[in-house]
Scaffold this active site. Structure first.
Site, short mmCIF file in Angstrom:
data_model
loop_
_atom_site.label_atom_id
_atom_site.label_comp_id
_atom_site.label_asym_id
_atom_site.label_seq_id
_atom_site.Cartn_x
_atom_site.Cartn_y
_atom_site.Cartn_z
N HIS A 60 0.85 -1.20 0.00
CA HIS A 60 0.00 0.00 0.00
C HIS A 60 0.88 1.23 0.00
O HIS A 60 2.11 1.14 0.11
CB HIS A 60 -0.98 -0.01 1.16
CG HIS A 60 -0.37 0.07 2.53
ND1 HIS A 60 0.44 -0.90 3.05
CD2 HIS A 60 -0.48 1.01 3.50
CE1 HIS A 60 0.80 -0.57 4.27
NE2 HIS A 60 0.27 0.60 4.56
N HIS A 62 1.22 3.96 1.94
CA HIS A 62 1.66 4.72 3.11
C HIS A 62 3.19 4.86 3.06
O HIS A 62 3.90 3.97 2.59
CB HIS A 62 1.24 4.02 4.40
CG HIS A 62 -0.17 4.35 4.81
ND1 HIS A 62 -0.93 3.53 5.61
CD2 HIS A 62 -0.97 5.43 4.52
CE1 HIS A 62 -2.12 4.08 5.81
NE2 HIS A 62 -2.17 5.22 5.14
N ASP A 64 5.67 4.67 5.09
CA ASP A 64 6.61 3.71 5.69
C ASP A 64 6.76 2.45 4.85
O ASP A 64 7.59 1.59 5.16
CB ASP A 64 6.20 3.36 7.12
CG ASP A 64 4.81 2.75 7.23
OD1 ASP A 64 3.89 3.23 6.54
OD2 ASP A 64 4.62 1.81 8.02
N HIS A 65 6.01 2.38 3.75
CA HIS A 65 6.12 1.24 2.85
C HIS A 65 6.67 1.61 1.46
O HIS A 65 7.02 0.72 0.69
CB HIS A 65 4.75 0.56 2.68
CG HIS A 65 4.25 -0.07 3.93
ND1 HIS A 65 4.25 -1.43 4.15
CD2 HIS A 65 3.75 0.48 5.07
CE1 HIS A 65 3.77 -1.69 5.34
NE2 HIS A 65 3.45 -0.55 5.93
N HIS A 137 -7.69 -2.22 5.70
CA HIS A 137 -6.84 -1.23 6.35
C HIS A 137 -7.56 0.11 6.19
O HIS A 137 -8.59 0.19 5.51
CB HIS A 137 -5.46 -1.24 5.67
CG HIS A 137 -4.41 -0.43 6.36
ND1 HIS A 137 -4.24 -0.45 7.73
CD2 HIS A 137 -3.46 0.41 5.88
CE1 HIS A 137 -3.23 0.34 8.05
NE2 HIS A 137 -2.74 0.88 6.95
N ASP A 207 -0.47 -4.09 5.66
CA ASP A 207 -1.16 -3.69 6.87
C ASP A 207 -2.63 -4.08 6.76
O ASP A 207 -3.28 -3.80 5.76
CB ASP A 207 -1.04 -2.18 7.07
CG ASP A 207 0.38 -1.74 7.39
OD1 ASP A 207 1.28 -2.59 7.37
OD2 ASP A 207 0.57 -0.54 7.65
N HIS A 265 6.37 -5.71 11.27
CA HIS A 265 5.65 -4.43 11.38
C HIS A 265 5.29 -4.15 12.84
O HIS A 265 4.14 -3.96 13.22
CB HIS A 265 4.40 -4.46 10.49
CG HIS A 265 3.86 -3.09 10.16
ND1 HIS A 265 2.90 -2.46 10.91
CD2 HIS A 265 4.16 -2.25 9.15
CE1 HIS A 265 2.61 -1.28 10.38
NE2 HIS A 265 3.37 -1.13 9.31
#
Length: 301
Positions: A60, A62, A64-65, A137, A207, A265
């Site tokens: 996805h 976001h 942090d990914h 999510h 996530d 994670h």
């Protein structure tokens, strides 16, 4: 084949854990799952060669990914990467990458293909069948199921010795080729092999809260990689933000009859108390293992 965990933290990096990125290492290819900030720096301390990475699966969008993705693909070009690279990810990944490359003037020496995945779609990559499913999510997120090709059976050494075939390079050819020649006669290799073995099955989830798609992706896999952002005591908090606890991940593994569960994670709030996550998971699913940065895990055995 093995998983190499480059980053196992959630949300933002800590001194102990970088943000998310996982490599799947195979003799014929290297794949990445997510590419959080500083992934290429983590790679410097690993056996991974950027130019050998030929597919990246983004769960996805976001930060942090994905915030490490532009830097990684640029470095791959600088390190003489010339072979094609395919990036799989949710809708929007192509627009973001195209804009980033254009605005920064980044030049790539290799063909870059970007595939925006859809729920339930399957893709072929390096002989593997990859299925993408939407997860639950607070932002569009996917999990990936990987199914490898059927593996050839082990050599029937006794049968070869009865035929008079000596051990040596010919044994390797028999395991790799459909036929072989010995003393002027051509034989079918499969006659001297055990029954084929099922291909490896893996699931890497982004996530997610617990959901039916997670169970479907993880059904009978050799290894399930699942987030474990929170402990039991914060289950309501996990639900509000679309995440899972370690125990919930273990329930998914148990329900899906996975063989092994790898927990990643992890929220930075669990520094110095991370063992509680593994303990809670093992109360439900014994073969649960909490991952750390630079941990290596074979996918079978």
């Amino acid at each position: 084949m093995e998983f190499y965990f480059l980053g196992t933290g959630a949300g933002m990096p800590s001194k102990q854990r970088n943000v998310t990125s996982i490599a799947l290492l195979h003799p014929k290819m290297t794949w990445l799952f997510d590419c959080g900030e500083a992934t290429q720096h983590q790679i410097l301390h690993s056996p991974i060669k950027p130019r050998k990475v030929n597919a990246i699966f983004i769960t996805h969008l976001h930060g942090d990914h994905i915030f490490g993705l532009p830097g990684f693909i640029s470095t791959r070009a600088a390190l003489e990467g010339t072979t094609p690279l395919t990036i799989y990810g949710p809708t929007g990944i192509k627009e973001w990458m195209d804009a980033t490359l254009r605005i920064t003037g980044t030049y790539l020496r290799y063909p870059l293909r970007i595939v925006e995945v859809e729920d339930g779609q399957t893709y072929e990559q390096d002989g593997f069948r990859v299925t993408a499913r939407s997860l639950e999510h607070r932002f569009p997120a996917f999990g990936y199921r990987l199914e490898g090709p059927e593996e050839r059976g082990a050599l029937r050494v006794d049968a070869l010795k009865t035929l008079g075939v000596p051990s040596g390079p010919i044994y390797r050819r028999i395991t790799l080729e459909d036929t072989f020649e010995f003393e002027g006669t051509v034989y079918t290799s499969s006659d001297f092999l055990e029954s084929p073995k099922p291909g490896v099955k893996l699931a890497v989830l982004g996530d997610t809260m617990p959901c039916a798609a997670s169970i479907e992706l993880a059904r009978d896999v050799d290894v399930l990689v699942h987030e474990a952002t929170f402990a039991d005591r914060e289950v309501e908090h996990a639900g509000r933000f679309g995440h899972s606890t370690a125990r919930q991940a273990a329930v998914i593994a148990e329900t899906a009859q996975a063989k092994k569960l790898l927990l990643t994670h992890v929220s930075a709030r669990y520094v110095d108390q991370e063992e509680v996550l593994e303990q809670e998971a093992r109360e439900v699913f014994a073969n649960s293992h909490l991952m750390f940065d630079h941990r290596v895990v074979p996918v079978k055995g």
